[in-house]
Scaffold this active site. Structure first.
Site, mmCIF file in Angstrom:
data_model
loop_
_atom_site.group_PDB
_atom_site.id
_atom_site.type_symbol
_atom_site.label_atom_id
_atom_site.label_comp_id
_atom_site.label_asym_id
_atom_site.label_seq_id
_atom_site.Cartn_x
_atom_site.Cartn_y
_atom_site.Cartn_z
ATOM 1 N N CYS A 2 0.851 -1.192 0.000
ATOM 2 C CA CYS A 2 0.000 0.000 0.000
ATOM 3 C C CYS A 2 0.890 1.247 0.000
ATOM 4 O O CYS A 2 1.657 1.464 0.925
ATOM 5 C CB CYS A 2 -0.889 -0.018 1.237
ATOM 6 S SG CYS A 2 -1.695 1.537 1.567
ATOM 7 N N ASP B 188 35.166 11.013 -15.018
ATOM 8 C CA ASP B 188 35.493 9.595 -14.891
ATOM 9 C C ASP B 188 35.250 9.062 -13.483
ATOM 10 O O ASP B 188 35.407 7.878 -13.225
ATOM 11 C CB ASP B 188 36.935 9.314 -15.323
ATOM 12 C CG ASP B 188 37.956 10.083 -14.508
ATOM 13 O OD1 ASP B 188 37.616 10.559 -13.404
ATOM 14 O OD2 ASP B 188 39.098 10.213 -14.966
ATOM 15 N N ASP C 259 34.477 16.464 -18.442
ATOM 16 C CA ASP C 259 35.915 16.294 -18.295
ATOM 17 C C ASP C 259 36.420 15.739 -19.633
ATOM 18 O O ASP C 259 35.623 15.208 -20.415
ATOM 19 C CB ASP C 259 36.186 15.319 -17.143
ATOM 20 C CG ASP C 259 37.671 15.043 -16.982
ATOM 21 O OD1 ASP C 259 38.458 16.002 -17.027
ATOM 22 O OD2 ASP C 259 38.041 13.874 -16.814
ATOM 23 N N ASP D 160 37.492 13.348 -10.242
ATOM 24 C CA ASP D 160 36.560 14.460 -10.370
ATOM 25 C C ASP D 160 35.497 14.502 -9.273
ATOM 26 O O ASP D 160 34.468 15.143 -9.444
ATOM 27 C CB ASP D 160 35.858 14.391 -11.739
ATOM 28 C CG ASP D 160 36.839 14.507 -12.892
ATOM 29 O OD1 ASP D 160 37.649 15.433 -12.864
ATOM 30 O OD2 ASP D 160 36.786 13.665 -13.800
ATOM 31 N N CYS E 299 0.130 3.441 2.938
ATOM 32 C CA CYS E 299 0.662 2.864 4.179
ATOM 33 C C CYS E 299 2.143 3.207 4.298
ATOM 34 O O CYS E 299 2.637 3.538 5.375
ATOM 35 C CB CYS E 299 0.500 1.343 4.181
ATOM 36 S SG CYS E 299 -1.183 0.780 3.944
#
Length: 747
Positions: free
Chosen positions: A15, A644, A451, A648, A18
């Site tokens: 639910c 990458d 990058d 970074d 719920c």
């Protein structure tokens, strides 16, 4: 005191409302920093603030769950040995709606097949199976009361008259068909859950009885129950479709122990043990191939449809399917740390981070139903008092229609299902989105900042030139390789690889890394400087300028310039296509940030068609430049940074959305990024944005459909132009359609 995340599985909770109630109340507990209940996986994640013990928080959370939903079973996620599949219905077979919403997959229709019991330290058995499952076919035995009710109702309608017996038949059929609704409504009232759909249906149908509409009262309850069955089936089929995407873990591993092959649970296999993977089998654990060659299907992990060839000494990831040859693999990670486990955990946890649309619907539901209930009360009482010739019977009937149509379950069920389906659909394409909030944010992107190395380029560096000055080429390369032997940077590794001989950092003394410049060290008593032109200028060394495309590494020994080494990095085949694809879908600008020199950066930018490029940036400069781009962004669109995921992390964290490339092999990427592109392809970002936009479109289709139909029926009901049948269709039917529509996000 504990501030470790607590994960509890709520077996038997399907639910959505719920889940909202439980989540709200657990969030209000002392000692809880944040609680999120993932409706799709029925997992409650509690983050403590450190002021309370873990056990105390678990006890209090269980008290809340037991009070609101007594039949829901609660156990620690770590204790579960098998994944939970489509759990059962709410307490007493119904869902309470104190906030005005709920998932109507909330009744007691089918018994579960097998149940799996697990004994735990507390000495209790926690059923791993579930009381009810809508995956099982509807059985005659479970629906005998409903069938008997239908038969008696048919007799009462066919032989309808004004006799007492006929009225008794209608009452008996009503009790048989709607008995569960009535009993659950009474129980929920005693629990303090008044705004409950069972209560609303009970009041509405009893109102119909009161005004003498016996056949319609029973028929509405019957249609409601049948509608619940269809809705239940639709919800569970949808959840099954979504969770089947995650069915990428192997059921067993063929491990070699004492020279004998054994079929065991992958969780029991240790690092450095050897396993056999035969054709057609799914790879159970990450490892290194030590014997055999084969093609492996990695589509479940990366979305790539073309099988990849794999041979000795190559890494193989859990979740891949071996297609032809027999492979012997040395296990490199245990099951919990394997690729497949990390992907599953990432996707399962994604629903914990709720999107703005989902939060809006939750807030809306809290006020919607109470308002409609009070409007229904006003509709039943006021018009007969102020309108001439108006009767209470007529307006009570119209108010009953208001009550039936009042539940916004179509919204509360379909929104989380749609978001999770969108996340699942993205994962099929090799895109891991770490939350519904990030998926929704992706739909509106203004700028994408990349990058360079490892993102737009392959990050595979190769020495292409050695320009020596008053030194042999071999000697220049040797000095450079020794100086770089402490570094794991791809450029350093390419120099060491080109040298081709063993080097050791023991030959180095006084090693100093100068950020953004290079390295200063001593080799065989001679001071060596190796780095970019900034390093040469810093130490006032005259150097030769090079026009070659690539990274230029200058070398000076004892303050004397000895030449340079040119290292080139290849641009990815899909980078140009990715930039043009972003432009086509309306991204305003594509920017590149790099520490590389201006000549190389400008060349790469020209080739792939970037709008802007900023070069020769120090690590800290990237964050400042990204902030400048964000501050200059005058639209409401988001700024994405794609890197990458290794070097970074600060920039990934600062961006509106951080996207890591090739992150499936990088723990740093999974930690730092909000989205991970597993196949190392920048073009996948275009797919990610398209998935986000499609998901958002489906969500608003559901919202519009539900609100328009409900408001229309409410209006028609108030004007006396709609009956109870149309009200039930507006409630149950729209929910079924919205749930089915949500599954489109998978495709």
């Amino acid at each position: 005191m504990s501030n470790k995340d607590i994960k509890l599985v709520l077996s038997g909770l399907t639910c959505a409302n719920c889940a909202n109630k439980i989540e709200t109340r657990v969030n209000n507990l002392d000692g809880v920093k944040e609680a999120n209940l993932n409706f799709t996986t029925s997992t409650l994640v509690i983050e403590g603030d450190g002021s309370k013990e873990e056990d105390e928080l678990i006890v209090k959370a269980k008290e809340i769950i037991n009070k609101l939903e007594p039949e829901v079973k609660v156990y620690n996620k770590d204790e579960v040995k098998e994944p939970i599949r489509n759990t059962s219905s709410c307490a007493d077979g119904r869902c309470a709606i104190d906030d005005g919403s709920h998932d109507k997959d909330s009744h007691n229709h089918h018994s579960h097949g097998d149940s799996h019991e697990h004994s735990h330290e507390d000495g209790h058995d926690h059923s791993h199976g579930h009381d009810h499952s809508h995956n099982e076919p509807i059985t005659l035995k479970e629906n005998i009361p409903l069938i008997l009710g239908v038969i008696i109702y048919a007799i009462a309608v066919v032989f309808r008259n004004e006799s007492l017996l006929n009225g008794v038949l209608f009452v008996v059929s009503y009790l048989l068909i709607g008995g569960k609704v009535l009993t659950t409504a009474i129980k929920n009232i005693f629990r303090g859950e008044i705004f409950d759909e069972n209560f609303l249906m009970t009041v509405a149908t009893l109102g119909a009885f009161f005004v003498g509409e016996y056949p319609e009262a029973v028929a509405v309850m019957l249609f409601y129950e049948v509608g619940e069955l269809f809705q239940s089936y639709a919800v569970n089929r949808s959840r099954k479709s979504i969770t089947s995407l995650m069915d990428i873990r192997a059921d067993y591993a063929n491990v070699i122990r004492n020279g004998v092959e054994e079929k065991v649970n992958p969780e029991t296999v240790n690092i450095d043990e050897e396993i056999i993977v035969r054709p057609g089998e799914r790879v159970p654990l990450d490892g290194i191939v030590i014997d055999g060659t084969s093609f492996v299907d990695t589509s479940a992990l990366t979305g790539e449809s073309v099988p990849r060839e794999i041979s000795i000494n190559e890494e193989i990831l859990a979740g891949c399917i071996n297609t032809n040859g027999v492979l012997k693999v040395k296990v490199s990670k245990n099951f919990k740390e394997s690729t497949v486990s990390r992907i599953l955990e990432l996707v399962e946890n994604a629903s914990n981070k709720k999107a703005p649309t989902e939060k809006f619907i939750t807030r809306f539901a809290r006020v919607y139903t109470p308002i409609v209930v009070f409007l229904a009360l006003a509709l039943a009482i006021i018009p007969p008092l102020v309108i001439k010739d108006a009767t209470f019977n007529e307006w009570i009937y119209r108010a009953s229609i208001f009550l039936i149509v009042s539940c916004p379950c179509a919204l509360v069920v379909s929104i989380p299902l749609g978001l999770f389906a969108g996340i699942g659909g993205a994962s099929r394409r090799g895109i891991l989105v770490k939350g519904g909030n990030y998926l929704e944010a992706l739909k509106n992107v203004d700028s994408v900042v990349f990058d360079k190395t490892g993102t737009l380029t392959k990050g595979v560096f190769k020495v292409t030139e050695i320009n020596n000055v008053n030194i042999e080429k071999g000697e220049l390369l040797k000095v450079a390789a020794i100086a770089e032997s402490n570094s794991n940077h791809p450029i350093a590794q390419s120099i060491i690889k080109e040298y081709g001989k063993d080097v050791t950092s023991s030959e180095i003394k006084d090693y100093e890394e100068i950020s953004g410049h290079g390295i200063k060290t001593t080799i065989d008593g001679l001071e060596v400087l190796i780095g970019n032109y900034k390093l040469m200028e810093k130490f006032n060394i005259a150097y030769n300028k090079v026009d070659s495309i690539g990274t230029i590494v200058h070398v000076a020994i004892s303050k004397e310039y000895k030449g340079n080494i040119v290292i080139s990095d290849e641009i990815k085949e899909t980078s140009k296509e990715a930039i043009s694809g972003l432009r086509e879908i309306g991204v305003r600008q594509s920017v590149m940030l790099t520490g590389d020199n201006k000549v190389v950066a400008d060349k790469v930018s020209d080739i792939i068609g970037l709008d802007k490029v900023y070069s020769e940036l120090l690590p800290g400069d990237k964050v400042e430049k990204l902030e400048e781009i964000i501050n200059n962004n005058k639209s409401e669109g988001k700024v994405i940074f794609v890197g990458d995921g290794i070097n970074d992390a600060p920039v990934l964290a600062r961006a509106d959305i951080g996207v890591a490339m090739g992150g499936i092999g990088s723990d740093a990427a999974i930690e730092a990024a909000d989205v991970v592109l597993m196949k190392d392809d920048p073009k996948a970002l275009v797919d990610a944005i398209k998935v986000a936009r499609k998901t958002n479109k489906v969500l608003w289709q559901n919202i519009t459909l539900a609100l328009v139909v409900k408001v229309l029926v409410l209006g028609l009901g108030a004007l006396g132009m709609a009956n109870m049948w149309e009200a039930v269709i507006a409630d149950v039917g729209v929910t079924v359609l919205a749930v089915i529509n949500s599954t489109r996000c998978l495709k």
